[in-house]
Design a protein around this motif. Structure first.
Motif, short mmCIF file in Angstrom:
data_model
loop_
_atom_site.label_atom_id
_atom_site.label_comp_id
_atom_site.label_asym_id
_atom_site.label_seq_id
_atom_site.Cartn_x
_atom_site.Cartn_y
_atom_site.Cartn_z
N SER A 37 -7.62 7.25 5.51
CA SER A 37 -8.54 6.09 5.64
C SER A 37 -6.62 4.73 5.33
O SER A 37 -7.78 3.61 6.50
CB SER A 37 -9.49 5.54 4.38
OG SER A 37 -8.70 5.43 3.25
N ASP A 38 -6.35 5.22 5.27
CA ASP A 38 -5.37 4.48 5.24
C ASP A 38 -3.94 3.87 6.62
O ASP A 38 -3.59 2.55 6.69
CB ASP A 38 -4.05 4.09 4.57
CG ASP A 38 -4.04 4.01 2.83
OD1 ASP A 38 -4.82 2.91 2.94
OD2 ASP A 38 -3.70 4.83 1.77
N THR A 39 -4.56 4.98 7.06
CA THR A 39 -3.59 5.41 8.26
C THR A 39 -4.07 5.72 9.77
O THR A 39 -3.93 6.19 10.55
CB THR A 39 -2.71 6.42 8.02
OG1 THR A 39 -3.14 7.23 7.58
CG2 THR A 39 -1.58 5.58 7.17
N HIS A 78 6.54 11.92 2.47
CA HIS A 78 7.89 10.42 2.66
C HIS A 78 8.63 10.43 4.14
O HIS A 78 8.75 9.29 4.71
CB HIS A 78 8.08 10.04 1.47
CG HIS A 78 9.56 8.98 1.70
ND1 HIS A 78 8.34 8.05 1.57
CD2 HIS A 78 10.89 8.82 2.05
CE1 HIS A 78 9.49 6.83 1.67
NE2 HIS A 78 11.25 7.83 1.39
N VAL A 79 9.23 12.21 4.35
CA VAL A 79 10.77 11.67 5.64
C VAL A 79 9.02 11.92 6.47
O VAL A 79 9.65 11.42 7.52
CB VAL A 79 10.53 13.22 5.52
CG1 VAL A 79 10.86 13.66 6.81
CG2 VAL A 79 11.65 13.69 4.35
N LEU A 80 8.21 12.45 6.63
CA LEU A 80 6.72 12.48 8.34
C LEU A 80 5.97 11.02 8.19
O LEU A 80 6.63 10.02 9.34
CB LEU A 80 5.67 13.39 7.94
CG LEU A 80 5.97 14.68 7.62
CD1 LEU A 80 4.44 15.50 8.07
CD2 LEU A 80 7.20 15.01 9.34
N VAL A 81 5.73 9.99 6.84
CA VAL A 81 5.59 8.02 7.02
C VAL A 81 6.01 7.81 6.10
O VAL A 81 5.83 7.89 4.80
CB VAL A 81 4.17 8.71 6.47
CG1 VAL A 81 2.94 7.11 6.95
CG2 VAL A 81 3.41 9.79 7.44
N PRO A 82 7.15 7.16 6.79
CA PRO A 82 7.75 6.36 5.34
C PRO A 82 6.35 5.38 4.78
O PRO A 82 7.83 4.50 4.14
CB PRO A 82 9.42 5.69 6.54
CG PRO A 82 9.10 7.17 7.39
CD PRO A 82 7.71 7.10 7.60
N ARG A 83 6.17 4.76 6.36
CA ARG A 83 5.45 3.80 6.17
C ARG A 83 4.02 4.06 6.39
O ARG A 83 4.12 4.24 7.23
CB ARG A 83 6.03 1.77 6.58
CG ARG A 83 7.11 1.67 6.53
CD ARG A 83 7.81 0.11 7.10
NE ARG A 83 7.71 0.22 8.06
CZ ARG A 83 6.93 -0.36 9.49
NH1 ARG A 83 6.05 -0.63 8.61
NH2 ARG A 83 6.97 0.43 10.63
N VAL A 133 1.24 -0.77 0.02
CA VAL A 133 0.08 -0.22 -0.02
C VAL A 133 0.96 0.84 0.31
O VAL A 133 0.36 2.34 -0.79
CB VAL A 133 -0.71 -0.34 1.24
CG1 VAL A 133 -1.66 1.63 1.25
CG2 VAL A 133 -1.79 -1.06 0.74
N ASN A 134 1.77 1.65 0.44
CA ASN A 134 2.79 2.14 1.07
C ASN A 134 3.13 2.32 -0.60
O ASN A 134 2.96 3.80 -1.06
CB ASN A 134 4.03 2.05 1.55
CG ASN A 134 4.88 3.27 1.94
OD1 ASN A 134 4.97 4.11 2.51
ND2 ASN A 134 6.27 3.21 2.09
N ALA A 135 4.03 1.20 -0.64
CA ALA A 135 4.70 2.46 -1.98
C ALA A 135 3.43 1.96 -3.84
O ALA A 135 3.42 2.97 -4.40
CB ALA A 135 5.83 0.48 -2.94
N GLY A 136 2.80 2.07 -3.79
CA GLY A 136 1.18 1.99 -4.85
C GLY A 136 1.09 3.58 -4.88
O GLY A 136 1.06 3.94 -5.54
#
Length: 441
Positions: free
Chosen positions: A371-373, A430-435, A318-321
């Motif tokens: 909704s992912d997080t 990306h810096v704040l939420v790497p995953r 999900v992260n990469a997509g």
């Protein structure tokens, strides 16, 4: 249990048989897509009511004598109300639910849209825009909360892209409908005609919408499909606001909305004026270029949501997509830096249309990241906080654009700023939420 059948504990069947593999769940119905259609039409109406003033800007300036600063101030107060409303409506919708929250919101904004026909002064329009902003602010928090409730994660970005495409359809319909009404019956009739649309939608919403677990037309099979990859947070209490602001995922959404939402507001409120000033178009002629821009934006909205969903279905995390889709969209906005320098109307429409498509694809994925997080019980609150940040960015943009046009007389500085905003926003995200993992944020 017989050999070859899936066991509840996940073990295999008889010795020597093939390992049991549970068949993939089938949807078993399409009620969720009817809900998505209602969200799409609500967003369409939302943007029709929002954009009428942008279409009528040259007419109202000529007839009522507004300056560029007057118009910037009117837009400013819409953005201010939008920011305030987003901060207030998120927790309310999380508590009372999407059905009542949406119904109240569209009632308020439709009444405000109608009331535009009764005012003449910049102050009067600013007041009506303020009321419109308060009502319209609830649209996306309620819509994304509904998507989180009605769709599994693997379909959420596509569903968000479809409802988000309503913004583009509204932006397409407005330059078709409004000039016809305004030229035939006057600009007041344009506000009245578009303002009545919300009450038609309201009747359909109240008649059809229910929460999934209570919907009489939803099969058990479709309900199982909807909840198949959702976290078990149906009974979770909303996260307190003070705790939301301690999460990096909240701040990543806030920063991204603050930087990129103003670009979309630029399109909505200033694009007709750009075509009038740079390419000599008017109320009768800038309809086709605007329609072309927002048709491209529609493609981007659905395509951006489809892209991340397709990547996830093909094995990407999900992260990469989500982030790959965001990167593609951020790169698509860059050429807008040259929009004011090209002399060809076709080239300008192509560049701005690409940027509008990229923005909508960006938004579809950014919304879905909420909704992912976050649990469903807090989605509307986070959407409201982020949307408020975007509206504050829009307030700054309104003042900035009005000042630039009064002093420089060109959109060039504005488009340069717009082209760089998305890559900066993605870097911050990306810096704040790497995953994208609720447990990691």
């Amino acid at each position: 249990m017989t050999a070859g059948r899936a066991r509840v504990d996940g073990s295999t069947g008889a010795v020597g048989s093939a390992p049991d593999i549970a068949p993939p769940l089938r949807a078993g119905g399409n009620v969720r897509w009817v809900i998505c259609a209602l969200l799409f039409f609500a967003t369409t109406i939302n943007y029709i009511d929002r954009q009428v003033i942008g279409i009528l800007k040259p007419t109202l300036q000529g007839e009522l004598g507004w300056s560029e600063v007057d118009y910037g101030t009117i837009v400013f107060w819409f953005q201010a109300a939008y920011a305030i409303g987003l901060l207030l409506c998120g927790p309310v919708i999380d508590r009372i639910g999407s059905k009542l929250g949406y119904a109240a919101a569209i009632t308020v904004w439709s009444l405000a849209a109608l009331a535009h026909a009764l005012v003449r002064s910049p102050g009067g329009f600013a007041t009506m825009r303020f009321a419109l902003g308060l009502g319209e602010s609830a649209n996306f928090p309620a819509a994304i909360k509904s998507v989180a409730e009605w769709f599994p994660k693997k379909e959420r970005a596509l569903a968000a892209g479809i409802l988000n495409a309503g913004a583009n359809v509204g932006a397409i319909a407005t330059p078709i409908i409004v000039p016809i009404i305004a030229l035939t019956y006057g600009w007041q009739a344009a506000f009245i005609g578009t303002g009545l649309l919300g009450f038609i939608w309201l009747a359909a919403w109240l008649a059809f919408y229910r929460a999934p677990e209570h919907h009489p037309r939803l099969s058990q099979q479709e309900l199982a499909y909807i909840t198949s990859d959702q976290d078990n947070d149906a009974g979770a209490a909303p996260i307190p606001w003070r705790d939301l602001f301690r999460r990096r995922a909240t701040w990543s959404f806030v920063c991204a909305k603050f930087l990129t939402d103003p670009v979309w507001y630029l399109f909505l409120f200033w694009l007709p004026d750009f075509f009038a000033k740079r390419h000599g178009l008017d109320l009768k002629t800038f309809g086709p270029p605007l329609i072309a821009v927002y048709l491209l934006a529609d493609v981007g909205s659905i395509g951006g949501g489809w892209l991340s969903s397709a990547l996830i279905k093909r094995g990407f995390s999900v992260n990469a997509g989500r982030k790959l889709a965001l990167l593609v969209c951020a790169l698509g906005v860059l050429p807008i830096m040259f929009a004011s320098t090209v002399s060809s109307l076709v080239a300008a429409v192509a560049i701005i249309g690409l940027a509008a498509a990229a923005h909508q694809g960006w938004s579809s994925n950014l919304y879905t990241m909420v909704s992912d997080t976050f649990p469903k019980s807090s989605v509307a609150s986070v959407m409201g906080i982020g949307g408020a940040a975007g509206a504050v960015g829009g307030m700054i943009m309104a003042r900035y654009v009005g000042h630039v046009l009064e002093t420089v007389g060109s959109y060039a500085p504005v488009f340069v700023w717009a082209g760089t905003a998305y890559l900066l926003a993605l870097a911050i995200v990306h810096v704040l939420v790497p995953r994208l993992d609720p447990k990691a944020v």
